[in-house]
Design an enzyme around this catalytic site. Structure first.
Site, PDB file in Angstrom:
ATOM      1  N   MET A  25       0.884  -1.160   0.093  1.00  0.00           N
ATOM      2  CA  MET A  25       0.136   0.081  -0.162  1.00  0.00           C
ATOM      3  C   MET A  25       0.711   1.256  -0.096  1.00  0.00           C
ATOM      4  SD  MET A  25      -3.080  -1.174   2.841  1.00  0.00           S
ATOM      5  CE  MET A  25      -1.456  -2.093   3.913  1.00  0.00           C
ATOM      6  N   MET A  26       0.800   2.010  -1.096  1.00  0.00           N
ATOM      7  CA  MET A  26       1.507   3.296  -1.165  1.00  0.00           C
ATOM      8  C   MET A  26       1.339   4.067  -0.006  1.00  0.00           C
ATOM      9  SD  MET A  26       3.276   3.275  -3.692  1.00  0.00           S
ATOM     10  CE  MET A  26       3.953   4.617  -4.046  1.00  0.00           C
ATOM     11  N   GLN A  77       7.601  -5.214  -3.977  1.00  0.00           N
ATOM     12  CA  GLN A  77       6.846  -5.021  -5.097  1.00  0.00           C
ATOM     13  C   GLN A  77       7.179  -4.094  -6.287  1.00  0.00           C
ATOM     14  OE1 GLN A  77       2.840  -2.775  -5.428  1.00  0.00           O
ATOM     15  NE2 GLN A  77       1.980  -4.891  -6.007  1.00  0.00           N
ATOM     16  N   CYS A 107      -2.575  -1.319 -10.104  1.00  0.00           N
ATOM     17  CA  CYS A 107      -2.612   0.104  -9.482  1.00  0.00           C
ATOM     18  C   CYS A 107      -3.440   0.809 -10.798  1.00  0.00           C
ATOM     19  CB  CYS A 107      -1.178   0.872  -9.170  1.00  0.00           C
ATOM     20  SG  CYS A 107      -1.486   2.399  -8.836  1.00  0.00           S
ATOM     21  N   LYS A 146       0.682  -9.293  -8.751  1.00  0.00           N
ATOM     22  CA  LYS A 146      -0.539  -9.057  -8.522  1.00  0.00           C
ATOM     23  C   LYS A 146      -1.443  -8.076  -9.166  1.00  0.00           C
ATOM     24  CE  LYS A 146      -2.171  -6.478  -4.091  1.00  0.00           C
ATOM     25  NZ  LYS A 146      -3.390  -5.838  -4.719  1.00  0.00           N
ATOM     26  N   HIS A 178      -6.760  -9.193  -6.962  1.00  0.00           N
ATOM     27  CA  HIS A 178      -7.763  -8.225  -6.356  1.00  0.00           C
ATOM     28  C   HIS A 178      -9.083  -8.581  -7.238  1.00  0.00           C
ATOM     29  CE1 HIS A 178      -8.587  -3.914  -4.812  1.00  0.00           C
ATOM     30  NE2 HIS A 178      -9.757  -4.640  -4.941  1.00  0.00           N
ATOM     31  N   GLY A 219      -9.092  -7.991  -1.787  1.00  0.00           N
ATOM     32  CA  GLY A 219      -9.971  -7.227  -1.840  1.00  0.00           C
ATOM     33  C   GLY A 219     -11.217  -7.279  -0.878  1.00  0.00           C
ATOM     34  N   ARG A 241      -6.266  -2.666   3.903  1.00  0.00           N
ATOM     35  CA  ARG A 241      -6.641  -1.399   4.760  1.00  0.00           C
ATOM     36  C   ARG A 241      -6.825  -1.996   5.994  1.00  0.00           C
ATOM     37  NH1 ARG A 241     -11.126   0.826   1.001  1.00  0.00           N
ATOM     38  NH2 ARG A 241     -10.876  -1.089   0.130  1.00  0.00           N
TER      39      ARG A 241
END
Length: 348
Positions: A25-26, A77, A107, A146, A178, A219, A241
């Protein structure tokens, strides 16, 4: 670069175990977050933020690949599409001690699309296969991908199967899926994480159709109950998240999914274990606020948790803020009893 301090958790021929993973996650899965996560779970596979091949080749390579030995097992990644550049960076991943190198084909942001990075590559399976083939030739690490289940305009089951077949023939044996399409025009990256509907059954069908491949589902997954359900149909789960905003969830991962006791006894003990690392980072010149933002969710839902977050928010950014800010924030949260600790590390 760090030396390995733990053995890789093997998963047959696929490399490190991906039974439970924390998503790249950025701005979130920095080394500071990953060190915290590792105090909660020894076995969850952690991923770096996406790093572009251009940044690694033309930027400060050591800074981008820097990590603490405690973070293993750890995957890098990459974002990119040029085969030669991907091969070079895959070799760097092995040189710097990572356990896996992963290619981002998920992304949806405009910025990466313009550089042929991320989900836009779903429209170019031959190009992805070419990049994967070059990476596989350049490293002994597992090369994984991914991706989404599709993109707008290329979102059929047949399109997805074509992508899987071409990329697997190039040498990728692990696909982290995802379970949403990405809408490349009209939705922001944030909206792309919520608006396109989840189609978990498509990921289940992928595993059924390609049983020789390792299929990891990603996801919208939030609870262990959901993880158990998905593991009936796939080889592993990846949470994003929820694992960031509520990191204490990770305290139950080792016992639940790996049959091993986890390292965490209480949130307070976890934070105390992180303090020497924080001090080392401060001594390197890192601002406390760059570290403390990753601690905000540790006391999520606990008495005093709001006061903990408020104290950090109001004080960590002040000039000269040091380890005492963390200690004073922690003092605002009551220490739990032993019985409540045991209950807390057995999440639903």
């Amino acid at each position: 670069m760090p030396e390995k301090t733990v053995e890789r958790q093997a998963n047959s021929s696929f490399g490190p175990s991906r039974r439970f993973c924390v998503a790249p996650m950025m701005d979130w899965t920095t080394s500071h977050y990953r060190y915290l996560a590792r105090q909660l779970s020894r076995h969850a596979l952690l991923y770096t933020e996406m790093v572009t091949t251009g940044a690694l080749i033309h930027g400060d390579t050591a800074r981008f690949l820097r990590h603490h030995p405690a973070e293993y097992p750890l995957a890098l990644q990459l974002g990119g599409s040029n085969p030669q550049e991907l091969a070079h960076c895959a070799a760097l991943a092995e040189q710097y001690g990572f356990d896996e190198v992963n290619l981002n084909v998920g992304c949806p942001s405009d910025r990466v699309q313009n550089n042929m990075i991320g989900a836009c590559l779903m429209a170019h399976p031959d190009k992805v296969a070419e990049g994967v083939r070059a990476m596989v030739a350049a490293t002994s690490l597992p090369v994984t991908v991914k991706h989404r289940i599709g993109i707008n305009g290329r979102e059929s089951w047949e399109d997805l199967c074509e992508f899987i077949e071409k990329v697997s023939e190039a040498g990728c044996q692990t696909f982290i899926v995802h379970a949403r399409i990405a809408v490349l025009e009209g939705l922001s990256p944030k909206e792309n994480r919520d608006i396109p509907p989840l189609k978990y059954d498509w990921v289940y069908h992928l595993k059924a159709r390609y049983p020789h491949l390792e299929i990891i589902i990603n996801g919208g997954i939030r609870t262990f109950d959901e993880c158990r359900d998905h593991l009936e149909h796939t080889d592993g789960v990846m949470l994003g998240r929820e694992a960031y905003h509520n990191p204490w969830l990770l305290a139950g991962v080792d016992a639940e999914f790996f049959g091993q006791p986890g390292p965490a006894q209480s949130r307070h003990d976890v934070l105390r274990a992180v303090l020497p690392f924080i001090q080392d980072e401060l001594d390197r010149g890192v601002y406390l606020s760059h570290i403390s933002r990753h601690l905000m969710g540790l006391f999520h839902g606990q008495p005093g948790g709001r006061q903990f977050r408020r104290y950090l928010s109001e004080n960590a950014h002040r000039p000269g803020s040091g380890i005492e800010v963390i200690e004073q924030a922690m003092a605002r949260v009551p220490e739990p009893s032993e019985a409540s600790i045991l209950q807390a590390i057995t999440p639903a």
